[in-house]
Design a protein around this motif. Structure first.
Motif: not given
Lengths: 206, 164
Positions: A3-4, A37-38, A40, A48, A132, A162, A165-170, A206, B10, B84, B111-112, B148, B150, B153
């Motif tokens: 699952l990972l 697995v999420s 997201g 997109l 993409l 792209v 959206i999880c990535r804010v700082q890194t 997104v 999950t 998510g 982070e988010l 958001g 799109p 984009f």
């Protein structure tokens, strides 16, 4: 543990430029996403693609490994798209995943090279104009194959990345790898734009 | 019935499920006027039986194809820090309390959650501070999270590719 595993898939789409008609018309857009697995990331990439007009067709989705969840999401998405307009050609292809979460560096390189044995012939066959991507792992062999097509003078493949959206700082690892290689590298938070000046920031997309 | 929906996406987040079903936490939830507690436990090993909590209506499940309906019915969503789950709750306009799993290493998902907390889109705590947060939280400070765009984009790509 399974699952990972990062699942990734790519989609191709074709861009038809009304002006050029039958000449340089058929353009394949190769879209890559990670569906861990999420789900997201899958959701992000489909949002997109949903925003793209019907000229981006046909779309080829490449799924790494046996990822039922992504396949289902794609089928659902494409089905709803078919209802709303023409140009709903799509295919789903599979290539081995390049990297698992927490996989060691050396074995990641090995599995990425293995994945390229699939991504190279795929890219050579489809010859996309545009790739993409939005996630880890399988983006790399796909983009590498795209770059190779360009280097060999076969086809200029635009690499569009792209960042999630999880990535804010890194940036993600794939993001760090593809930042110098992409033609268009999107981030969704201004803090990343500050750190990576060559990136494109259009706000949250997104 | 005012409902709290707890989701771990999950992942597995036993500590959250255990904490939220302690009598102390259930009392804090009830004190806020919530009467129903729905738990989505994901891969966790703790799956409470329905109505195993006295004083509150309890439901629990692992996964559904879509939690949209559960989110829609909720008055408060308590979620792990997964993007998510957060985006789904905020997208539905729900008040969101994120519980950070401090047992996870290199948790980039933070982070988010941190940024969204900074921008007042959600509240934020850990399992050890959950009960206290439920007692003292002020949901009225939360700002709506706009979707958001799109289409920006798409417009960009169309221009770049010369698509009409």
């Amino acid at each position: 543990m399974g699952l990972l595993v990062h699942r990734s898939f790519c989609i191709f789409a074709s861009v038809y430029s009304g002006e050029l008609k039958c000449l340089a018309a058929v353009v394949d857009v190769f879209v890559k996403t990670s569906s861990d697995v999420s789900g997201g990331h899958t959701t992000e990439i489909l949002r997109l693609v949903e925003s793209l007009s019907g000229t981006y067709s046909p779309r080829h989705y490449v799924i790494a490994d046996t990822d039922k969840m992504s396949e289902e999401k794609i089928l659902t998405f494409e089905k709803s798209r078919a209802c709303s307009g023409p140009n709903s050609q799509f295919t789903i292809c599979r290539i081995p995943r390049s990297r698992e979460v927490h996989q060691s560096w050396s074995s990641s390189v090995a599995s990425t090279l293995k994945a390229m044995q699939y991504s190279l012939p795929l890219m050579f066959r489809v010859r996309p104009d545009l790739v993409l991507c939005n996630g880890p792992g399988t983006c790399v062999p796909v983009c590498a194959a795209g770059l190779l097509l360009g280097l060999l003078g076969i086809k200029k493949v635009l690499l569009v990345y792209v960042e999630s959206i999880c990535r804010v700082q890194t940036l993600s690892l794939t993001g760090k790898i593809l930042y110098p290689l992409s033609d268009f590298f999107f981030v969704q938070w201004s803090s990343l734009k500050d750190r990576y000046p060559k990136s494109l920031f259009l706000g949250r997309i997104v | 019935m005012k409902t709290v929906f707890v989701t771990v996406g999950t992942t597995s987040f036993d500590e959250l499920i255990e904490t939220v079903t302690t009598s102390e936490t259930v009392q804090a939830i009830k004190a806020r006027g919530y009467e129903r507690l729905v738990l989505q436990v994901g891969r966790g090993s703790v799956l409470p039986a329905a109505d195993s909590c006295p004083h509150i209506t309890l439901e629990a499940f692992r996964f559904k194809d879509s939690i949209a309906e559960d989110v829609k019915q909720a008055d408060l969503v308590i979620s792990h820090a997964g993007a998510g789950s957060c985006l789904e709750a905020m997208g539905a306009g729900k008040s969101l309390l994120v519980v950070v799993n401090d047992k996870l290493m290199n948790n980039h998902q933070l982070e988010l959650a941190q940024r969204l907390h900074q921008d007042s889109h959600l509240l934020y705590c850990t399992c050890s501070t959950l009960t206290e947060t439920l007692r003292t939280m002020d949901l009225s400070v939360l700002q709506p999270f706009l979707p958001g765009q799109p289409e920006k984009f798409a417009n960009f790509l169309d221009n770049a590719l010369g698509v009409q």
